[in-house]
Enzyme design. Structure first.
Site, PDB file in Angstrom:
ATOM      1  N   GLY A  92     -51.725 -35.143  67.903  1.00  0.00           N
ATOM      2  CA  GLY A  92     -51.670 -35.168  66.436  1.00  0.00           C
ATOM      3  C   GLY A  92     -51.481 -33.786  65.846  1.00  0.00           C
ATOM      4  O   GLY A  92     -51.455 -32.786  66.543  1.00  0.00           O
ATOM      5  N   LYS A 115     -46.540 -26.367  58.390  1.00  0.00           N
ATOM      6  CA  LYS A 115     -47.055 -25.974  59.703  1.00  0.00           C
ATOM      7  C   LYS A 115     -47.853 -24.687  59.512  1.00  0.00           C
ATOM      8  O   LYS A 115     -47.331 -23.728  58.935  1.00  0.00           O
ATOM      9  CB  LYS A 115     -45.869 -25.740  60.646  1.00  0.00           C
ATOM     10  N   ARG A 178     -41.353 -27.293  56.531  1.00  0.00           N
ATOM     11  CA  ARG A 178     -40.308 -27.880  57.364  1.00  0.00           C
ATOM     12  C   ARG A 178     -39.805 -29.171  56.727  1.00  0.00           C
ATOM     13  O   ARG A 178     -40.580 -29.914  56.121  1.00  0.00           O
ATOM     14  CB  ARG A 178     -40.914 -28.157  58.746  1.00  0.00           C
ATOM     15  N   ARG A 185     -42.172 -39.296  66.570  1.00  0.00           N
ATOM     16  CA  ARG A 185     -41.915 -38.717  67.894  1.00  0.00           C
ATOM     17  C   ARG A 185     -42.043 -39.812  68.947  1.00  0.00           C
ATOM     18  O   ARG A 185     -42.639 -40.865  68.681  1.00  0.00           O
ATOM     19  CB  ARG A 185     -42.973 -37.643  68.189  1.00  0.00           C
ATOM     20  N   ASP A 254     -44.330 -35.380  72.795  1.00  0.00           N
ATOM     21  CA  ASP A 254     -44.711 -35.212  71.385  1.00  0.00           C
ATOM     22  C   ASP A 254     -43.732 -34.290  70.662  1.00  0.00           C
ATOM     23  O   ASP A 254     -43.773 -34.187  69.438  1.00  0.00           O
ATOM     24  CB  ASP A 254     -46.139 -34.675  71.257  1.00  0.00           C
ATOM     25  N   ASN A 255     -42.846 -33.634  71.410  1.00  0.00           N
ATOM     26  CA  ASN A 255     -41.866 -32.740  70.793  1.00  0.00           C
ATOM     27  C   ASN A 255     -40.462 -33.323  70.871  1.00  0.00           C
ATOM     28  O   ASN A 255     -39.477 -32.591  70.828  1.00  0.00           O
ATOM     29  CB  ASN A 255     -41.895 -31.367  71.468  1.00  0.00           C
ATOM     30  N   ASP A 264     -39.798 -29.004  66.787  1.00  0.00           N
ATOM     31  CA  ASP A 264     -40.873 -28.177  67.352  1.00  0.00           C
ATOM     32  C   ASP A 264     -40.338 -27.002  68.171  1.00  0.00           C
ATOM     33  O   ASP A 264     -40.365 -26.983  69.401  1.00  0.00           O
ATOM     34  CB  ASP A 264     -41.861 -29.024  68.164  1.00  0.00           C
TER      35      ASP A 264
HETATM   36  P1  AMP Z   1     -47.145 -27.663  70.076  1.00  0.00           P
HETATM   37  O1  AMP Z   1     -47.232 -26.923  71.353  1.00  0.00           O
HETATM   38  O2  AMP Z   1     -46.930 -26.774  68.871  1.00  0.00           O
HETATM   39  O3  AMP Z   1     -46.180 -28.798  70.106  1.00  0.00           O
HETATM   40  O4  AMP Z   1     -48.597 -28.286  69.824  1.00  0.00           O
HETATM   41  C1  AMP Z   1     -49.230 -29.162  70.705  1.00  0.00           C
HETATM   42  C2  AMP Z   1     -50.508 -29.671  70.053  1.00  0.00           C
HETATM   43  O5  AMP Z   1     -51.417 -28.579  69.811  1.00  0.00           O
HETATM   44  C3  AMP Z   1     -50.307 -30.333  68.707  1.00  0.00           C
HETATM   45  O6  AMP Z   1     -51.242 -31.380  68.631  1.00  0.00           O
HETATM   46  C4  AMP Z   1     -50.620 -29.226  67.729  1.00  0.00           C
HETATM   47  O7  AMP Z   1     -51.005 -29.719  66.459  1.00  0.00           O
HETATM   48  C5  AMP Z   1     -51.756 -28.515  68.426  1.00  0.00           C
HETATM   49  N1  AMP Z   1     -51.874 -27.098  68.028  1.00  0.00           N
HETATM   50  C6  AMP Z   1     -51.033 -26.097  68.337  1.00  0.00           C
HETATM   51  N2  AMP Z   1     -51.470 -24.929  67.802  1.00  0.00           N
HETATM   52  C7  AMP Z   1     -52.602 -25.197  67.134  1.00  0.00           C
HETATM   53  C8  AMP Z   1     -53.535 -24.410  66.372  1.00  0.00           C
HETATM   54  N3  AMP Z   1     -53.362 -23.094  66.191  1.00  0.00           N
HETATM   55  N4  AMP Z   1     -54.580 -25.043  65.834  1.00  0.00           N
HETATM   56  C9  AMP Z   1     -54.773 -26.354  65.997  1.00  0.00           C
HETATM   57  N5  AMP Z   1     -53.952 -27.143  66.700  1.00  0.00           N
HETATM   58  C10 AMP Z   1     -52.869 -26.591  67.266  1.00  0.00           C
HETATM   59 MG    MG Z   2     -45.406 -30.101  68.930  1.00  0.00          MG
END
Ligand code: AMP
Ligand code: MG
Length: 487
Positions: A92, A115, A178, A185, A254-255, A264
């Site tokens: 999420g 974001k 964004r 997804r 998820d991406n 993403d």
């Molecule tokens: P991502 O690698 O950006 O696709 O993120 C993977 C998951 O980690 C997603 O559920 C993001 O919402 C969560 N996430 C990434 N960075 C953070 C952050 N700094 N704080 C909280 N959740 C994060």
């Molecule tokens: Mg992501």
């Protein structure tokens, strides 16, 4: 507080209301001193938003989520995901919010999403923030992809928050606004499936069909037709990535967007020297998401989507699996067809050149590029000049790899169309050394290199004087290159 009327734009909350089980109403963290770093004025106009208003003290809180427009219900979206092959049932939006949907000036429904807007119930150990460098990277690369004609989420703005964010060092915080045709997804469907609620799964699929593939609703088997449409969109998308040398870097389920848009941008990068095994991401230790693996991973992710959709395909599970397999079999064919047609165009070979004649020329070239570690983007761009008989294929005759001149002779015998080549081989992509230069300057407060880079990469096929350095390969001193997720 509620936002003053930005214009005539009306926010909707379709996802939040139709899929409430997957949407947690939430508020963005307060940003007391927002500062605009970059605003995409043409995109704002496309959305019917007034760029001057957005840049004003009344408009900035809209871009940080601190002013909620009428009709909007900001939510954190729930989704699952296979991360590097391992299933995480509850990911999420940990640091993001869907503000809502707006109809753009052409009547298309677009998500407006933030974001870096603070912790949500999905944040787990994360701080919910984002920092200037990675948000500007997403802005640069997504806008470059759009200009290249590749389906992608868009970037409306990056706003600095004046917040200090602890990463390996302390970095300045930022929020990216964004825009996407949706944020559905593969992982969204996985979430609905593991929730064990077939009604939710069906509602999600209906929502996705209505938004992205309305024609499939009329098919005999709408959910299978929907799955076929996602397969086609992904086959075409990943072929486009491969043809421009784009490496997504973190193709977790998820991406991967159901719409077929690139989504993403984390540790993504454009390949410099051609090598199918190229991996830039620091967290991709086994090269799962290496350049050459991307089509296979897309197919793997689509198989996970099929598993999530099975109950909608057929009441009989065995029948459902058979149908899913039949559909999945089309991916390779569609991907290969799209890639091959695209590679022929890169070489200026139009429909008059038989595939059997083009195929060995393509194979030989890729072997030569790899052996010579030639710069992918500039090689193909220069080839247009070679087609006109005005240059040698590698530019520097002393650095010509063995066999390249002989190869060029065989290729030119096929009568390549140089004008076609110039339309499909970009002169300017966001090269790694230029992106790093722009990001480190911007993090230090100087936005000029960012502006100049954006000027070059948002008009990528039109080679022009004054921006020569944006077309050149990285200097020898740059590299080996590593990218980071920026979380
Ligand atoms: P991502 O690698 O950006 O696709 O993120 C993977 C998951 O980690 C997603 O559920 C993001 O919402 C969560 N996430 C990434 N960075 C953070 C952050 N700094 N704080 C909280 N959740 C994060
Ligand atoms: Mg992501």
């Amino acid at each position: 507080m509620s936002a003053p009327a930005a214009s005539t734009v009306t926010f909707e909350s379709r996802f939040a209301t139709e899929l409430a089980e997957m949407a947690i109403p939430w508020k963005a963290e307060e940003v007391p001193a927002p500062r605009l770093l970059v605003l995409n004025e043409p995109l704002a106009a496309e959305l019917g938003l007034d760029p001057e208003f957005l840049a004003s003290p009344e408009g900035l809180p809209l871009l940080t989520g601190n002013a909620v427009p009428d009709g909007a219900t900001p939510v954190a979206q729930a989704y699952s995901g296979h991360q590097f092959g391992w299933f995480a049932p509850r990911l999420g939006d940990g640091r993001a919010l869907l503000l809502g949907e707006v109809s753009d000036v052409e009547g298309r429904l677009r998500d407006i999403h933030l974001k870096g807007s603070g912790r949500t119930p999905f944040a787990r150990g994360g701080d919910g923030f984002a920092v200037v460098g990675p948000m500007l990277r997403e802005y640069i690369v997504s806008e470059a992809m759009h200009a290249l004609g590749i389906p992608t989420t868009r970037s409306l703005a990056v706003v600095a928050t004046d917040r200090s964010v602890q990463r390996e060092t302390v970095l300045p915080g930022a929020v990216l606004t964004r825009v996407a045709s949706s944020h559905l997804r593969v992982g969204s469907f996985q979430y609905a499936r593991v929730a064990g609620d077939e009604g939710l799964l069906r509602r999600l699929a209906d929502h996705a069909i209505a938004r992205h593939y309305p024609d499939t609703a009329e098919a005999d088997k709408p959910y299978l037709a929907f799955f076929d449409a996602v397969i086609s969109a992904q086959a075409s998308l990943v072929a486009r990535w491969m043809l421009v040398g784009f490496i997504h870097g973190v193709m977790n389920t998820d991406n991967m967007a159901i719409s077929g848009e690139t989504i993403d941008y984390g540790p993504c990068a454009f390949m410099d020297a051609f090598d199918p095994a190229t991996v830039y991401s620091s967290i991709d230790e086994n090269g799962r998401y290496a350049y050459a693996n991307q089509p296979l991973i897309a197919e793997w992710n689509l198989t996970r989507l099929a598993e999530a959709l099975l109950p909608l395909f057929d009441d009989d599970e065995e029948r459902a699996v058979e149908q899913a397999q039949e559909s999945l079999a089309a991916f390779r064919e569609q991907y290969s067809g799209a890639w091959f047609a695209g590679m022929k165009a890169k070489l200026g070979l139009d429909g008059s050149v038989a595939d059997d004649a083009a195929s060995p020329v393509i194979d030989e070239l890729l072997a030569l590029l790899k052996a010579g570690r030639l710069d992918y983007t500039s090689f193909f761009r220069r080839l247009g000049t070679v087609a006109r008989g005005n240059a040698q294929p590698a530019g520097d005759p002393a650095a010509e790899p063995d066999g390249l001149v002989a190869w060029a002779g065989r290729w030119r015998a096929l009568n390549p169309d140089a004008a076609l080549m110039d339309r499909v081989n970009p002169a300017y992509v966001p090269r790694n050394h230029l992106v790093e230069e722009a990001l480190s300057s911007a993090t230090g407060g100087d936005l000029d290199p960012l502006r100049r880079l954006l000027e070059a990469v948002t008009d990528p096929y039109n080679e022009r004087p004054g921006v020569e350095r944006y077309a050149e390969a990285a200097p020898e001193s740059f590299g080996p290159y590593r990218t980071f997720c920026g979380t």
